[in-house]
Design a protein around this motif. Structure first.
Motif, PDB file in Angstrom:
ATOM      1  N   ASP A  57     -14.078  50.915   4.182  1.00  0.00           N
ATOM      2  CA  ASP A  57     -13.506  49.797   5.057  1.00  0.00           C
ATOM      3  C   ASP A  57     -12.044  49.871   5.366  1.00  0.00           C
ATOM      4  O   ASP A  57     -11.483  48.964   6.212  1.00  0.00           O
ATOM      5  CB  ASP A  57     -14.106  48.333   4.463  1.00  0.00           C
ATOM      6  CG  ASP A  57     -13.063  48.192   3.367  1.00  0.00           C
ATOM      7  OD1 ASP A  57     -12.258  48.846   2.665  1.00  0.00           O
ATOM      8  OD2 ASP A  57     -13.549  46.950   2.740  1.00  0.00           O
ATOM      9  N   GLY A  58     -11.227  50.704   4.668  1.00  0.00           N
ATOM     10  CA  GLY A  58      -9.786  50.875   5.069  1.00  0.00           C
ATOM     11  C   GLY A  58      -9.168  49.844   3.965  1.00  0.00           C
ATOM     12  O   GLY A  58      -7.945  50.050   4.166  1.00  0.00           O
ATOM     13  N   THR A  59      -9.355  49.022   3.140  1.00  0.00           N
ATOM     14  CA  THR A  59      -8.923  48.166   2.419  1.00  0.00           C
ATOM     15  C   THR A  59      -8.018  48.811   1.308  1.00  0.00           C
ATOM     16  O   THR A  59      -6.904  48.716   1.122  1.00  0.00           O
ATOM     17  CB  THR A  59      -9.602  47.113   1.780  1.00  0.00           C
ATOM     18  OG1 THR A  59     -10.317  46.350   2.804  1.00  0.00           O
ATOM     19  CG2 THR A  59      -9.074  46.147   0.882  1.00  0.00           C
ATOM     20  N   VAL A  60      -8.667  49.999   0.913  1.00  0.00           N
ATOM     21  CA  VAL A  60      -7.772  50.803  -0.266  1.00  0.00           C
ATOM     22  C   VAL A  60      -6.710  51.363   0.317  1.00  0.00           C
ATOM     23  O   VAL A  60      -5.648  51.292  -0.350  1.00  0.00           O
ATOM     24  CB  VAL A  60      -8.871  51.992  -0.898  1.00  0.00           C
ATOM     25  CG1 VAL A  60      -8.174  52.880  -1.902  1.00  0.00           C
ATOM     26  CG2 VAL A  60     -10.027  51.031  -1.794  1.00  0.00           C
ATOM     27  N   ASN A 154      -2.768  48.864 -12.256  1.00  0.00           N
ATOM     28  CA  ASN A 154      -3.475  47.655 -12.336  1.00  0.00           C
ATOM     29  C   ASN A 154      -3.995  47.153 -11.210  1.00  0.00           C
ATOM     30  O   ASN A 154      -5.064  46.681 -10.857  1.00  0.00           O
ATOM     31  CB  ASN A 154      -2.532  46.689 -13.003  1.00  0.00           C
ATOM     32  CG  ASN A 154      -3.252  45.265 -13.190  1.00  0.00           C
ATOM     33  OD1 ASN A 154      -4.331  45.083 -13.964  1.00  0.00           O
ATOM     34  ND2 ASN A 154      -2.194  44.219 -13.183  1.00  0.00           N
ATOM     35  N   THR A 155      -3.404  47.250 -10.014  1.00  0.00           N
ATOM     36  CA  THR A 155      -3.690  46.792  -8.687  1.00  0.00           C
ATOM     37  C   THR A 155      -4.828  47.591  -8.418  1.00  0.00           C
ATOM     38  O   THR A 155      -6.035  46.984  -7.932  1.00  0.00           O
ATOM     39  CB  THR A 155      -2.732  47.268  -7.653  1.00  0.00           C
ATOM     40  OG1 THR A 155      -1.352  46.146  -8.131  1.00  0.00           O
ATOM     41  CG2 THR A 155      -2.717  46.521  -6.391  1.00  0.00           C
ATOM     42  N   LEU A 156      -4.692  49.057  -8.496  1.00  0.00           N
ATOM     43  CA  LEU A 156      -6.165  49.660  -7.972  1.00  0.00           C
ATOM     44  C   LEU A 156      -7.292  49.486  -8.738  1.00  0.00           C
ATOM     45  O   LEU A 156      -8.359  49.429  -8.438  1.00  0.00           O
ATOM     46  CB  LEU A 156      -5.532  50.926  -7.974  1.00  0.00           C
ATOM     47  CG  LEU A 156      -4.557  51.636  -7.007  1.00  0.00           C
ATOM     48  CD1 LEU A 156      -4.007  52.997  -7.014  1.00  0.00           C
ATOM     49  CD2 LEU A 156      -5.273  51.303  -5.619  1.00  0.00           C
ATOM     50  N   GLU A 157      -7.048  49.345 -10.238  1.00  0.00           N
ATOM     51  CA  GLU A 157      -8.177  48.994 -11.054  1.00  0.00           C
ATOM     52  C   GLU A 157      -8.965  47.590 -10.727  1.00  0.00           C
ATOM     53  O   GLU A 157     -10.092  47.583 -10.504  1.00  0.00           O
ATOM     54  CB  GLU A 157      -7.774  48.786 -12.472  1.00  0.00           C
ATOM     55  CG  GLU A 157      -8.889  48.479 -13.333  1.00  0.00           C
ATOM     56  CD  GLU A 157      -8.477  48.371 -15.023  1.00  0.00           C
ATOM     57  OE1 GLU A 157      -9.002  49.007 -15.715  1.00  0.00           O
ATOM     58  OE2 GLU A 157      -7.239  47.919 -15.117  1.00  0.00           O
ATOM     59  N   PHE A 164      -9.398  54.861 -11.190  1.00  0.00           N
ATOM     60  CA  PHE A 164      -8.208  54.190 -11.768  1.00  0.00           C
ATOM     61  C   PHE A 164      -8.355  52.955 -13.024  1.00  0.00           C
ATOM     62  O   PHE A 164      -9.036  52.191 -12.800  1.00  0.00           O
ATOM     63  CB  PHE A 164      -7.532  53.274 -10.645  1.00  0.00           C
ATOM     64  CG  PHE A 164      -6.992  54.283  -9.685  1.00  0.00           C
ATOM     65  CD1 PHE A 164      -5.723  54.788  -9.505  1.00  0.00           C
ATOM     66  CD2 PHE A 164      -7.774  54.735  -8.613  1.00  0.00           C
ATOM     67  CE1 PHE A 164      -5.008  55.750  -8.769  1.00  0.00           C
ATOM     68  CE2 PHE A 164      -7.169  55.793  -7.976  1.00  0.00           C
ATOM     69  CZ  PHE A 164      -6.063  56.231  -7.600  1.00  0.00           C
ATOM     70  N   TYR A 165      -7.486  53.239 -13.912  1.00  0.00           N
ATOM     71  CA  TYR A 165      -7.067  52.254 -15.019  1.00  0.00           C
ATOM     72  C   TYR A 165      -5.874  52.550 -15.710  1.00  0.00           C
ATOM     73  O   TYR A 165      -5.137  53.136 -15.230  1.00  0.00           O
ATOM     74  CB  TYR A 165      -8.419  52.585 -16.178  1.00  0.00           C
ATOM     75  CG  TYR A 165      -8.376  54.127 -16.572  1.00  0.00           C
ATOM     76  CD1 TYR A 165      -7.512  54.674 -17.445  1.00  0.00           C
ATOM     77  CD2 TYR A 165      -8.925  55.162 -15.795  1.00  0.00           C
ATOM     78  CE1 TYR A 165      -7.338  55.813 -17.847  1.00  0.00           C
ATOM     79  CE2 TYR A 165      -8.945  56.402 -16.290  1.00  0.00           C
ATOM     80  CZ  TYR A 165      -8.084  57.003 -17.117  1.00  0.00           C
ATOM     81  OH  TYR A 165      -8.039  58.078 -17.492  1.00  0.00           O
ATOM     82  N   ILE A 166      -5.447  51.395 -16.494  1.00  0.00           N
ATOM     83  CA  ILE A 166      -4.086  51.135 -16.914  1.00  0.00           C
ATOM     84  C   ILE A 166      -4.117  52.179 -18.091  1.00  0.00           C
ATOM     85  O   ILE A 166      -5.038  52.220 -18.988  1.00  0.00           O
ATOM     86  CB  ILE A 166      -3.743  49.814 -17.355  1.00  0.00           C
ATOM     87  CG1 ILE A 166      -3.809  49.100 -16.107  1.00  0.00           C
ATOM     88  CG2 ILE A 166      -2.622  49.801 -18.250  1.00  0.00           C
ATOM     89  CD1 ILE A 166      -3.528  47.520 -16.553  1.00  0.00           C
TER      90      ILE A 166
END
Length: 184
Positions: A57-60, A154-157, A164-166
């Motif tokens: 959807d393009g959000t990422v 954090n944002t991507l997780e 993605f993770y911290i």
């Protein structure tokens, strides 16, 4: 009649999404082929498929672009701070050289050795101060950039982006960095 049209539109949207998913998945697979085998092994088909699904959807893309913009602003700000410090140090050195020249010009010959020794000490003290301030600035820059990486992770997780993770583990950081380069 409207119900049939609605079902047909839903099927068409689903088909477009499936087509987009396959396209993104094949693009990700092509990108992974260029990675070292140690990274290829960590990126399973499922992970790539989940990542392709998240990209549909393009959000990422928007999130990553926002994170990149913030990173670039931070980098520019930190660079400008370092340049300002460098300019201040250059000015201090020039002032000290000027002061030393004036002192040498007005110095009596019998005091010359003492004056030069004192000036050498002042130069060494300034060099030490400059070195310490630059080291502190560099540490500040590294700490700020490390914090940006944690914020990005954090944002991507939180956005639910697979892979993605911290983490602060340098080996674990490599994969998300490679993934984010694929997303931008």
């Amino acid at each position: 009649m409207d119900t049939y049209s609605s079902v047909s539109d839903d099927q068409s949207d689903a088909a477009r999404q499936q087509e987009r998913h396959y396209y993104l998945l094949s693009e990700l697979q092509a990108l992974v082929k260029d990675l070292p085998s140690s990274f290829q092994q960590r990126l399973s088909y499922t992970t790539l498929s989940d990542l392709a699904q998240a990209l549909i959807d393009g959000t990422v893309y928007e999130i990553v672009q926002g994170l990149l913009d913030i990173q670039h602003l931070t980098e520019k700000n930190l660079y400008n701070q370092r340049q300002k410090l460098h300019s201040e140090h250059r000015a201090l050195k020039q002032d000290l050289v000027r002061k030393h020249k004036q002192a040498l010009q007005s110095c009596k010959s019998h005091n010359l050795a003492v004056l030069k020794t004192g000036q050498r000490g002042e130069n060494e003290a300034l060099d030490q101060r400059v070195k310490e301030e630059q080291r502190m600035m560099d540490e500040k820059i590294v700490a700020e950039m490390d914090q940006k990486v944690l914020d990005q992770q954090n944002t991507l997780e939180k956005a639910g982006v697979p892979g993605f993770y911290i983490t602060t583990n340098p080996q674990a950081l490599s994969l998300p960095v490679l993934l984010s380069s694929c997303l931008s």
